[in-house]
Design a protein around this motif. Structure first.
Motif, PDB file in Angstrom:
ATOM      1  N   ILE A 136       0.842  -1.184   0.000  1.00 62.42           N
ATOM      2  CA  ILE A 136       0.000   0.000   0.000  1.00 62.42           C
ATOM      3  C   ILE A 136       0.883   1.242   0.000  1.00 62.42           C
ATOM      4  CG2 ILE A 136      -1.825   1.246   1.241  1.00 62.42           C
ATOM      5  CD1 ILE A 136      -1.672  -2.024   2.509  1.00 62.42           C
ATOM      6  N   VAL A 137       0.609   2.160  -0.925  1.00 54.78           N
ATOM      7  CA  VAL A 137       1.354   3.419  -0.991  1.00 54.78           C
ATOM      8  C   VAL A 137       0.401   4.542  -0.606  1.00 54.78           C
ATOM      9  CG1 VAL A 137       2.667   4.996  -2.452  1.00 54.78           C
ATOM     10  CG2 VAL A 137       2.825   2.524  -2.833  1.00 54.78           C
ATOM     11  N   HIS A 138       0.734   5.257   0.460  1.00 58.62           N
ATOM     12  CA  HIS A 138      -0.048   6.384   0.944  1.00 58.62           C
ATOM     13  C   HIS A 138       0.656   7.662   0.473  1.00 58.62           C
ATOM     14  CE1 HIS A 138      -1.939   3.619   3.882  1.00 58.62           C
ATOM     15  NE2 HIS A 138      -0.732   3.098   3.948  1.00 58.62           N
ATOM     16  N   VAL A 139      -0.109   8.591  -0.093  1.00 52.65           N
ATOM     17  CA  VAL A 139       0.447   9.883  -0.520  1.00 52.65           C
ATOM     18  C   VAL A 139      -0.332  10.973   0.205  1.00 52.65           C
ATOM     19  CG1 VAL A 139       0.941  11.402  -2.467  1.00 52.65           C
ATOM     20  CG2 VAL A 139       0.985   8.916  -2.793  1.00 52.65           C
ATOM     21  N   ASP A 140       0.386  11.816   0.979  1.00 59.86           N
ATOM     22  CA  ASP A 140      -0.295  12.885   1.706  1.00 59.86           C
ATOM     23  C   ASP A 140      -0.450  14.129   0.827  1.00 59.86           C
ATOM     24  OD1 ASP A 140       2.133  14.340   1.810  1.00 59.86           O
ATOM     25  OD2 ASP A 140       2.625  13.566   3.808  1.00 59.86           O
ATOM     26  N   LYS A 141      -1.107  15.148   1.352  1.00 59.18           N
ATOM     27  CA  LYS A 141      -1.408  16.364   0.593  1.00 59.18           C
ATOM     28  C   LYS A 141      -0.155  17.102   0.150  1.00 59.18           C
ATOM     29  CE  LYS A 141      -5.880  17.103   2.706  1.00 59.18           C
ATOM     30  NZ  LYS A 141      -6.714  17.983   3.528  1.00 59.18           N
ATOM     31  N   GLU A 142       0.946  16.941   0.888  1.00 56.69           N
ATOM     32  CA  GLU A 142       2.199  17.615   0.543  1.00 56.69           C
ATOM     33  C   GLU A 142       3.051  16.790  -0.417  1.00 56.69           C
ATOM     34  OE1 GLU A 142       1.303  17.309   3.989  1.00 56.69           O
ATOM     35  OE2 GLU A 142       0.279  19.226   3.760  1.00 56.69           O
ATOM     36  N   GLY A 143       2.573  15.618  -0.793  1.00 52.95           N
ATOM     37  CA  GLY A 143       3.324  14.767  -1.711  1.00 52.95           C
ATOM     38  C   GLY A 143       4.234  13.764  -1.029  1.00 52.95           C
ATOM     39  N   GLY A 144       4.221  13.736   0.290  1.00 49.56           N
ATOM     40  CA  GLY A 144       5.014  12.748   1.020  1.00 49.56           C
ATOM     41  C   GLY A 144       4.407  11.366   0.846  1.00 49.56           C
ATOM     42  N   THR A 145       5.248  10.368   0.851  1.00 48.78           N
ATOM     43  CA  THR A 145       4.757   9.009   0.646  1.00 48.78           C
ATOM     44  C   THR A 145       5.098   8.100   1.820  1.00 48.78           C
ATOM     45  OG1 THR A 145       6.775   8.422  -0.558  1.00 48.78           O
ATOM     46  CG2 THR A 145       4.878   9.114  -1.865  1.00 48.78           C
ATOM     47  N   LYS A 146       4.280   7.081   1.990  1.00 45.23           N
ATOM     48  CA  LYS A 146       4.499   6.058   3.003  1.00 45.23           C
ATOM     49  C   LYS A 146       4.121   4.726   2.371  1.00 45.23           C
ATOM     50  CE  LYS A 146       2.735   4.416   7.432  1.00 45.23           C
ATOM     51  NZ  LYS A 146       1.750   4.666   8.493  1.00 45.23           N
TER      52      LYS A 146
END
Length: 64
Positions: free
Chosen positions: A5-15
């Protein structure tokens, strides 16, 4: 079932997180994705990372 699973936050950071992997199989599965996304700043491992892989061991010394 194994999942990456790739999570992308509003600032473009990924997890990147994984489900269904044991041992270091999660690291092998995500290696190319991590490289493509850039510098790793933090790693957190789940309990599954510390579990033994379910792959059967083969005795290669001829004693069984």
């Amino acid at each position: 079932m194994k999942k990456i699973i790739v999570h992308v936050d509003k600032e473009g950071g990924t997890k990147i997180s994984t489900e269904g992997f044991t041992g270091t199989a999660c690291k092998d599965a995500t290696k190319l994705l991590e490289k493509a996304l850039g510098v790793t700043t933090k790693e957190t491992f789940t309990v599954d990372y510390y579990k033994q892989s379910t792959v059967d061991q083969v005795n290669t010394n001829g004693n069984g």
